[in-house]
Design an enzyme around this catalytic site. Structure first.
Site, mmCIF file in Angstrom:
data_model
loop_
_atom_site.group_PDB
_atom_site.id
_atom_site.type_symbol
_atom_site.label_atom_id
_atom_site.label_comp_id
_atom_site.label_asym_id
_atom_site.label_seq_id
_atom_site.Cartn_x
_atom_site.Cartn_y
_atom_site.Cartn_z
ATOM 1 N N CYS A 114 0.838 -1.281 -0.089
ATOM 2 C CA CYS A 114 -0.036 0.054 0.040
ATOM 3 C C CYS A 114 0.890 1.280 0.097
ATOM 4 C CB CYS A 114 -0.984 -0.045 1.290
ATOM 5 S SG CYS A 114 -1.631 -1.612 1.472
ATOM 6 N N HIS A 268 -3.693 6.452 0.371
ATOM 7 C CA HIS A 268 -4.000 5.256 0.221
ATOM 8 C C HIS A 268 -5.514 4.743 0.189
ATOM 9 C CE1 HIS A 268 -4.320 0.688 -0.214
ATOM 10 N NE2 HIS A 268 -4.133 0.612 1.210
ATOM 11 N N ASN A 298 -9.998 -2.012 -2.382
ATOM 12 C CA ASN A 298 -8.447 -1.889 -2.133
ATOM 13 C C ASN A 298 -7.762 -2.604 -3.124
ATOM 14 O OD1 ASN A 298 -5.864 -1.904 -1.041
ATOM 15 N ND2 ASN A 298 -6.754 -1.988 1.134
#
Lengths: 343, 87
Positions: A114, A268, A298
């Site tokens: 990430c 993120h 995600n």
């Protein structure tokens, strides 16, 4: 000579996993509840045999088709992935050939999740501003869904597969404020490794039938456990509560700026519920905090370039805008930078 | 006052009717308890009390009252920052 971000394209595989589908296997959940606790409506899932490298080829092809650059222009390829094709060679070398890049082009993978896009920008800036490269193709590509078991609902609800291709290029024009990317703040804390991890498949825990050449003779010593993602969501959240406010403050201290100096904040895109909590805790103005993950979930290292692309499409970014980018997660690893929008 | 504000926040988090959650309620028996609401619970405690309570601490609490007591302990401890930024 300074680095600028010149173009972004991204690719999502077509297969969709939406909230009603998730609820079919998790009867105590409702689509509304998943939506309200994650901000995600659907995730895209790569097909069997469709690898991160395949998504990377699709994203890079979109970049070339956009006219932003041609394969011959690229003199350095960076691939951020935790789902490589092989232990070796490096997947970036395979991509050099598949994308038809020059053979006098540098290429390597780096394994980050990430925080990866921030680190990729940092390396790109180093390569370009020291004269080692003129056009860096930074690809983020991940297929976490291949690491997820069907019954791990909390992880299935979050992650989707994607790839983003970002062009970083050397710029002499004075139209773009200098620096167009930077400064950078980085951080690492390996104590958090155990909270987001794929334990098997590497050298510490090889998988029979994968690492041992397909025979069964080592099955007792190396049980056949496919590489599986383990995530301790509450611990990860606790980490972000500790690390991210300090990270943002470190960037403000480094630049001597305040929230008012920034046109947009792009974090993120881990989980919208979590992001909004962080936003309020840090006291970032909501109208300048951009979230775009409901359509893809995600996507690990691709979330920031995807959100930037969507913000641009939505008219939220204009040339010269100052954006704070903040990445954090698996490792633990984190980083932040300041980007001046340049197209 | 503090307790009633926290109980109200828990009702919002778990999306249950007023009065469903009491100080004596067992956390894991609260309707809607899941990995998703676990994260929400950490966020709610951070909102209400300004402390980050570790997941282990929460899992060691049986009831809402136990949790409030654990939060009291966390609030009075001198906090040492766990993560340092690279300069």
């Amino acid at each position: 000579m300074q680095v600028i971000l010149k173009a972004i394209e991204y690719y999502l595989p077509p297969s969709v996993l939406d909230n009603p589908q998730l609820c079919e296997v998790a009867p105590n959940w409702t689509p509304q509840k998943i939506q309200s606790k994650t901000g995600i409506e659907e995730r895209r899932i790569s097909e069997d045999g469709e690898l991160a490298s395949d998504l990377a080829v699709k994203a890079a092809t979109l970049l070339f088709e956009s006219g932003a650059c041609q394969p011959d222009d690229i003199d350095f390829l960076l691939l951020c992935t935790q789902s490589p094709d092989y232990f070796l060679p490096t997947t970036a070398c395979l991509l050099q050939h598949r994308l038809g890049l020059r053979t006098n082009c540098g290429a390597f993978d780096f394994n980050l999740g990430c925080s990866g896009f921030i680190y990729g920008l940092g390396v790109s800036k180093g390569l370009i501003e020291t004269g080692q490269a003129k056009n860096v193709l930074l690809i983020t590509a991940e297929t976490y869904t291949k690491f997820i078991t069907p019954n791990d609902m909390s992880v299935r609800a979050l992650f989707g597969d994607a790839s983003a291709a970002t062009l970083l290029t050397a710029n002499d024009s004075e139209d773009i404020p200098n620096p167009a990317i930077g400064p950078f703040v980085y951080g690492t804390d390996g104590r958090g490794a155990k909270n987001l991890i794929v334990k098997t498949g590497g050298m510490r825990s090889p998988v029979a039938g994968l690492a041992c050449g397909g025979g069964d003779e080592d099955a007792d010593e190396h049980p056949l456990v496919p590489p599986t993602l383990y995530m301790n969501g509450p611990e990860i959240f606790l980490f972000t509560l500790d690390a991210v406010p300090d990270l943002v403050q470190a960037m403000l201290d480094r630049t001597g700026m305040t929230f008012d100096d920034f046109d947009l904040f792009v974090f993120h895109q881990a989980n919208e519920y979590m992001l909004k909590h962080l936003r309020d805790k840090i006291e970032i103005p909501p109208d300048r905090f951009y979230v775009s993950m409901s359509h893809c979930g995600n996507t690990v290292s691709s979330t920031i370039p995807i959100a930037l692309k969507e913000a641009h499409k939505a008219g939220r970014l204009k040339t010269g805008d100052r954006i704070m980018l903040v990445g954090f997660g698996v490792g633990y690893s984190w980083g932040a930078t300041v980007l001046r929008w340049s197209f | 006052m503090r307790n009633s504000s926290f109980l109200a926040a828990l009702h919002d988090l778990f999306e249950v009717d007023a009065g469903t959650i009491q100080l004596t309620s067992v956390l894991k028996d609260v309707p809607g308890w899941s990995s998703l609401t676990f994260i929400g619970l950490i966020a709610t405690i951070d909102d209400e009390f300004g402390v980050s309570v570790s997941p282990i601490t929460i899992l060691n609490c049986n009831t809402v009252a136990d949790l409030l007591q654990a939060i009291d302990v966390d609030q009075t401890e001198v906090e040492t920052p766990q993560h340092k930024m690279a300069a």
